[in-house]
Enzyme design. Sequence first.
Site, short mmCIF file in Angstrom:
data_model
loop_
_atom_site.label_atom_id
_atom_site.label_comp_id
_atom_site.label_asym_id
_atom_site.label_seq_id
_atom_site.Cartn_x
_atom_site.Cartn_y
_atom_site.Cartn_z
N SER A 218 6.63 -12.18 -7.24
CA SER A 218 5.50 -13.05 -7.59
C SER A 218 6.05 -14.39 -8.09
CB SER A 218 4.73 -12.38 -8.73
OG SER A 218 3.90 -13.32 -9.39
N TYR B 110 5.62 -8.05 -16.67
CA TYR B 110 5.43 -8.24 -15.22
C TYR B 110 6.44 -9.24 -14.66
CZ TYR B 110 2.90 -9.30 -10.85
OH TYR B 110 2.54 -9.49 -9.53
N1 LIG Z 1 -2.75 -10.25 -5.72
C1 LIG Z 1 -1.96 -11.19 -6.20
O1 LIG Z 1 -2.41 -12.31 -6.53
C2 LIG Z 1 -0.48 -10.94 -6.32
C3 LIG Z 1 0.33 -12.03 -6.70
C4 LIG Z 1 1.70 -11.83 -6.81
C5 LIG Z 1 2.26 -10.61 -6.52
N2 LIG Z 1 1.44 -9.56 -6.16
C6 LIG Z 1 2.08 -8.27 -5.90
O2 LIG Z 1 1.64 -7.77 -4.65
C7 LIG Z 1 1.73 -6.33 -4.68
C8 LIG Z 1 0.42 -5.74 -4.16
O3 LIG Z 1 -0.62 -6.06 -5.08
P1 LIG Z 1 -2.17 -6.19 -4.66
O4 LIG Z 1 -2.62 -7.50 -5.14
O5 LIG Z 1 -2.34 -5.80 -3.25
O6 LIG Z 1 -2.79 -5.10 -5.66
P2 LIG Z 1 -3.78 -3.86 -5.36
O7 LIG Z 1 -4.13 -3.30 -6.68
O8 LIG Z 1 -4.89 -4.31 -4.46
O9 LIG Z 1 -2.87 -2.85 -4.53
C9 LIG Z 1 -1.73 -2.27 -5.11
C10 LIG Z 1 -1.59 -0.83 -4.61
O10 LIG Z 1 -0.40 -0.28 -5.24
C11 LIG Z 1 -0.69 1.05 -5.65
N3 LIG Z 1 0.16 1.47 -6.77
C12 LIG Z 1 0.25 0.86 -7.99
N4 LIG Z 1 1.07 1.57 -8.78
C13 LIG Z 1 1.52 2.62 -8.05
C14 LIG Z 1 2.38 3.73 -8.32
N5 LIG Z 1 2.94 3.90 -9.53
N6 LIG Z 1 2.63 4.62 -7.34
C15 LIG Z 1 2.06 4.47 -6.11
N7 LIG Z 1 1.20 3.46 -5.81
C16 LIG Z 1 0.95 2.55 -6.77
C17 LIG Z 1 -2.17 1.00 -6.07
O11 LIG Z 1 -2.77 2.29 -6.09
C18 LIG Z 1 -2.76 0.06 -5.03
O12 LIG Z 1 -3.29 0.76 -3.91
C19 LIG Z 1 2.09 -5.94 -6.10
O13 LIG Z 1 3.46 -5.70 -6.21
C20 LIG Z 1 1.70 -7.18 -6.89
O14 LIG Z 1 2.40 -7.29 -8.11
C21 LIG Z 1 0.09 -9.71 -6.04
#
Ligand SMILES: NC(=O)c1ccc[n+]([C@@H]2O[C@H](COP(=O)([O-])OP(=O)(O)OC[C@H]3O[C@@H](n4cnc5c(N)ncnc54)[C@H](O)[C@@H]3O)[C@@H](O)[C@H]2O)c1
Length: 276
Positions: A153, A166
Site C-alpha cells: 500500500s 498496517y
Molecule cells: N482497498 C484499498 O484501498 C487498498 C489500498 C491499499 C492496499 N490494499 C490491500 O489490498 C489487499 C486486498 O484488499 P481489499 O481492498 O480487496 O479488501 P477486501 O476486504 O475487499 O478483501 C480482502 C479479502 O481478504 C480476506 N482475508 C483477510 N484476512 C484474511 C485471513 N486472515 N485469511 C484469509 N483471508 C483473509 C478477506 O476475507 C477478504 O475476502 C489487502 O492486502 C489490502 O491491504 C487495499
Amino acid sequence: MHISLAGRAALVTGAGRGIGRAIATLLSESGAAVALVDVDEAALEETQAALIAGGSKAISISGDLTKPEIPEQAVARAVKELGSLDIVVNNAGYTWDSVIQKTRDDQFQAMLDIHVVTPFRMLRAASNWIRETAKRETAEGRPVMRKVVNITSISGIDGNAGQSGYSAGKAAVVGLTKTLAKEWGRYNVNVNAVAFGLIDTRLIKPMDDPDTLIEVGGKQVHVGMQAAVREQASRTIPLGRVGTPDDAAKAVFFFCSPLSDYVTGEVLICSGGARF
Ligand SMILES: NC(=O)c1ccc[n+]([C@@H]2O[C@H](COP(=O)([O-])OP(=O)(O)OC[C@H]3O[C@@H](n4cnc5c(N)ncnc54)[C@H](O)[C@@H]3O)[C@@H](O)[C@H]2O)c1
C-alpha cells in the site's frame, strides 16, 4: 496484443471479494487455473462459482491464513490439484486502524501477521517445489518463468496517520519482496509488489457502513475510513477518482504475465498518482 496464461496455475489469497476477486477473475479469463484462498467461505464459494461458470478451472481453499498450517495446506493443494504453481499473489489483508497510543500489542501484531508473516510462510511453503521444479526444467533446457506478486500500500511506502501496524506490515512485505527477488532469480522467479492507493472496496467505505465490520480470526474488526478523510484524500488523486478493483487487478496482471519477465524486486504504485 492478447496475453494468454493458458496452462499456468495461480494461487490468489483474499480471493473471495474486492481486489483479490478481481485478480483471480482476470487471471482466469486469461486462461490460468486458479486456487482461491480466503477465510470467508461464502465469498469464496461465490468467486469459485463465477470462475467455473466462466469456463475456468478454480479450486477453493478456505481458512484463516494467519494460522501457520494454512499457507502450507494451500500450496500443497494447489500443486496437487492444479498440477503446478506458477503465480502466487499474496493479497489477503485488512486494516485495523488507530493512533499509536490506542494501539494494543495484539492489534499491531495482527497487522504484521497478515501482511508480512503470512506472505513469508506462503513463499517458504512454496520454495521446495519451486526450487526443485526450476532445477529440473533448467536441466531439461526448458526454463519456465514463475511469478510472485505481494500486495502492499502507499501506506507502506509513505506511512499514514492511524496505521502504524498496517504501514509497518506493508513496508515489511516490500523488504520480503526485494530479498526473495535476489534469492529466487536463479530459479527464474520474478518477485514484485504492487502498492495500491484508494481502491473502491469495503476497506475504504465510510465506517458507519455495516460492511466495514468484519470478522477475522474470531475477532470483530472495523475496517473502512472516516468519510471526511476519504473525501479529502480523494480530492488529491491526480487522476481524479478512486480506483476500481479492476484497475488494481490490471496492475497486478502485468507482474503475473510474460510482460514482466525481466522485471524483479520492484514496487509498482497503482494509486491514480496519489501519495499520502
Ligand atoms: N482497498 C484499498 O484501498 C487498498 C489500498 C491499499 C492496499 N490494499 C490491500 O489490498 C489487499 C486486498 O484488499 P481489499 O481492498 O480487496 O479488501 P477486501 O476486504 O475487499 O478483501 C480482502 C479479502 O481478504 C480476506 N482475508 C483477510 N484476512 C484474511 C485471513 N486472515 N485469511 C484469509 N483471508 C483473509 C478477506 O476475507 C477478504 O475476502 C489487502 O492486502 C489490502 O491491504 C487495499
